[in-house]
Design an enzyme around this catalytic site. Structure first.
Site, mmCIF file in Angstrom:
data_model
loop_
_atom_site.group_PDB
_atom_site.id
_atom_site.type_symbol
_atom_site.label_atom_id
_atom_site.label_comp_id
_atom_site.label_asym_id
_atom_site.label_seq_id
_atom_site.Cartn_x
_atom_site.Cartn_y
_atom_site.Cartn_z
ATOM 1 N N LYS A 1 18.436 49.636 109.698
ATOM 2 C CA LYS A 1 17.019 50.005 109.677
ATOM 3 C C LYS A 1 16.890 51.359 110.365
ATOM 4 O O LYS A 1 16.933 51.454 111.585
ATOM 5 C CB LYS A 1 16.147 48.980 110.407
ATOM 6 C CG LYS A 1 14.646 49.258 110.197
ATOM 7 C CD LYS A 1 13.796 48.805 111.352
ATOM 8 C CE LYS A 1 13.861 49.743 112.525
ATOM 9 N NZ LYS A 1 13.287 51.098 112.230
ATOM 10 N N GLU B 1 22.294 51.232 123.402
ATOM 11 C CA GLU B 1 22.316 52.596 123.955
ATOM 12 C C GLU B 1 20.863 52.957 124.203
ATOM 13 O O GLU B 1 20.104 53.217 123.272
ATOM 14 C CB GLU B 1 22.996 53.553 122.966
ATOM 15 C CG GLU B 1 23.443 54.864 123.604
ATOM 16 C CD GLU B 1 22.338 55.890 123.664
ATOM 17 O OE1 GLU B 1 21.720 56.032 124.745
ATOM 18 O OE2 GLU B 1 22.064 56.523 122.648
ATOM 19 N N LEU B 2 20.475 52.960 125.490
ATOM 20 C CA LEU B 2 19.063 53.023 125.847
ATOM 21 C C LEU B 2 18.716 54.343 126.536
ATOM 22 O O LEU B 2 19.392 55.339 126.357
ATOM 23 C CB LEU B 2 18.720 51.804 126.708
ATOM 24 C CG LEU B 2 19.110 50.442 126.079
ATOM 25 C CD1 LEU B 2 18.821 49.297 127.031
ATOM 26 C CD2 LEU B 2 18.398 50.238 124.753
ATOM 27 N N CYS C 1 18.779 61.607 124.409
ATOM 28 C CA CYS C 1 18.890 60.659 125.528
ATOM 29 C C CYS C 1 19.795 61.164 126.638
ATOM 30 O O CYS C 1 19.644 60.748 127.791
ATOM 31 C CB CYS C 1 19.375 59.300 125.026
ATOM 32 S SG CYS C 1 20.938 59.376 124.125
ATOM 33 N N SER D 1 29.059 64.873 123.988
ATOM 34 C CA SER D 1 29.336 63.937 122.896
ATOM 35 C C SER D 1 30.590 64.309 122.116
ATOM 36 O O SER D 1 30.796 65.472 121.756
ATOM 37 C CB SER D 1 28.145 63.888 121.947
ATOM 38 O OG SER D 1 26.974 63.523 122.642
#
Length: 492
Positions: free
Chosen positions: A186, A262-263, A296, A453
């Site tokens: 989604k 992953e917040l 984030c 990253s």
């Protein structure tokens, strides 16, 4: 189906619809649609099908039907599909980047960089797919053998955010498929087109039908609740806010679903007295301004030693003020619009609160006239500890600066948060930098580097910034179950 051009993706349905279930492009079962807007102009991009609970259930059934064959597919074949998808993404960089600019607003250079980063997940996990190991050994007490096997966890369900519409999808899809798991995705309602394009590329690369099911929707709770309430879904991965993550964890607990979360983040950026200030400024621009600060792991709070505070503030402020802001399609633009007006309003409220409490706007850029969700680059100094901006995720191009003299006191302030995703440290003394890095409560630390990253490295946080890791060897482990077989094989 073959990937079509931006005009088709942006203005017309894919084949017969936008919902991908069992290899077929369909409209939502109940015919619902919702609008996707260009954040640079507010203009309607197109109406997109809005999947509902019926579509969510059909997607589970399609994934479940496809699971056994994909699990039995040799790892080398799975790897080849992912390698081909990597190649196709690189070949279609301009198209994918154009879609990201269109629905997300990101500056083109950032969008193109995201496509390259997103594609690397397919290359990395194509290589990991053939390295899923098992083991065989003697029981220490003798008399039998241990056989330890690794199996795909089963049907997986993913919810991804709007800030990296390509990379946040591929970092989940690639390891799941590499491990042998079918996928339910989604995408964020603001940015569904990029996910649909990635799905089309996977189909072109030879991914069998039913292994990737994509459900755009503006009624996420109905779709996600259907997935988490079905016992056939055995893995759930979410990237988004900590508040939403808590609610989803509660739902996942009912069926004891394996989760990766992953917040949110609240990353400190530390500049020591012996730092190379010019390098620190370059790193600060990378850590703060990648993706317009809507990231984030973006640097959220700056702790600058008083000995270099004036120099750092002057140079960093000049760099921030020089950033050209505008629609991401325009040449030379480095900062596009925020995702929506609500995001702009939140950033403004944080700046206003800090200024009301005594902070000073030391530098600020400009924004274009006319429509669009723009916020100027802003550097704040003399920010008091009680200001909201030091305790809430900014998610925008604003940098609050504070100073320190005592390392222990600075670390106490840096760690005084429920979040622990990323941190940054600049110092010429590697021993000092590593000492600080090890004391920072964060899952990732950049030492003299503003970009963290890497698909080959584990991405994730501690405390309320999440559970589990994405990327690296850990990324595929999240989609594997361990099975132990005690084999009666006498050794005497």
């Amino acid at each position: 189906m073959n990937l079509v051009g931006i005009d088709t993706l942006a203005k017309s349905p894919l084949a017969d619809g936008d919902v991908l279930i069992g290899g077929r492009w369909l409209p939502a079962a109940d015919g619902r649609t919702y609008p996707v807007h260009d954040p640079a102009t507010g203009a309607l991009v197109r109406e997109v099908s809005s999947a509902g609970p019926g579509d969510a259930l059909a997607a589970i059934e399609a994934a479940d039907r496809a699971a056994a064959a994909w699990r039995a597919t040799p790892a080398r074949r799975r790897s080849e599909v992912l390698h081909d998808t990597f190649r196709l993404m690189r070949e279609h960089t301009d198209l994918l980047a154009g879609l990201i600019v269109l629905e997300n607003g990101k500056a083109y250079r950032d969008a193109a960089a995201e496509v390259g980063y997103a594609a690397e997940f397919f290359r990395w996990f194509a290589e990991e797919a053939v390295r899923i190991g098992s083991s065989f050994g003697d029981a220490p007490g003798g008399g039998f053998r241990h056989v330890v096997r690794r199996h795909p966890v089963g049907v997986t369900a993913f919810v991804t955010p709007w800030n990296f519409p390509a990379a946040m999808a591929t970092c989940k899809i690639a390891p799941a498929l590499a491990a042998g798991c079918p996928v339910l995705l989604k995408p964020a309602p603001e940015t569904p087109l990029t996910a649909l394009a990635v799905a089309a590329l996977l189909a072109e690369a030879g991914l069998p039908e039913g292994l990737l099911n994509v459900l755009p929707t503006d009624r996420a709770p109905e779709v996600v609740s259907t997935w988490l309430g079905d016992e056939r879904v055995r893995k759930f991965s979410f990237t988004g806010s900590t508040a939403t993550g808590r609610l989803l964890l509660e739902q996942a607990a009912a069926n004891v679903v394996n989760v990766t979360m992953e917040l949110g983040g609240n990353a400190p950026f530390v500049v020591c007295a012996d730092a190379d200030v010019d390098a620190a400024v370059r790193g600060a621009m990378d850590a703060k301004m990648r993706g317009g600060g809507e990231v984030c792991i973006a640097a959220n709070r700056f702790y600058v030693h008083t000995d270099v505070a004036a120099e750092f503030t002057e140079k960093f402020g000049a760099a921030m003020a020089a950033v050209r802001t505008g629609p991401g399609t325009e040449e030379g633009v480095a900062l596009g619009p925020m995702i929506n007006q609500a995001a702009v309003d939140k950033i403004r409220s944080l700046v206003d609160d800090a200024v009301a409490r005594g902070a000073t706007i030391a530098a600020q850029g400009t924004v274009p006239d006319g429509p669009g969700n723009f916020h100027p680059t802003t550097v704040l100094t003399d920010v008091p500890e009680e200001a909201r901006i030091l305790h809430e995720e900014v998610f925008g191009p604003v940098a609050p600066l504070t100073t320190f003299t005592d390392e222990d006191e600075m670390l106490a302030r840096a760690n005084a948060t429920v979040h622990g995703l990323a941190s940054y440290v600049y110092s010429r003394d590697v021993a000092r930098a590593l000492r600080i890095a090890e004391r920072l409560e964060a899952g990732m630390v950049g030492v003299n580097r503003g970009l963290l990253s890497d698909p080959a490295a584990p991405f994730g946080g501690v405390k309320q910034s999440g559970l589990g890791r994405e990327g690296g060897r850990e990324g595929i482990e999240a989609f594997l179950e361990t099975q132990y077989i005690a084999l009666d094989w006498p050794t005497d």
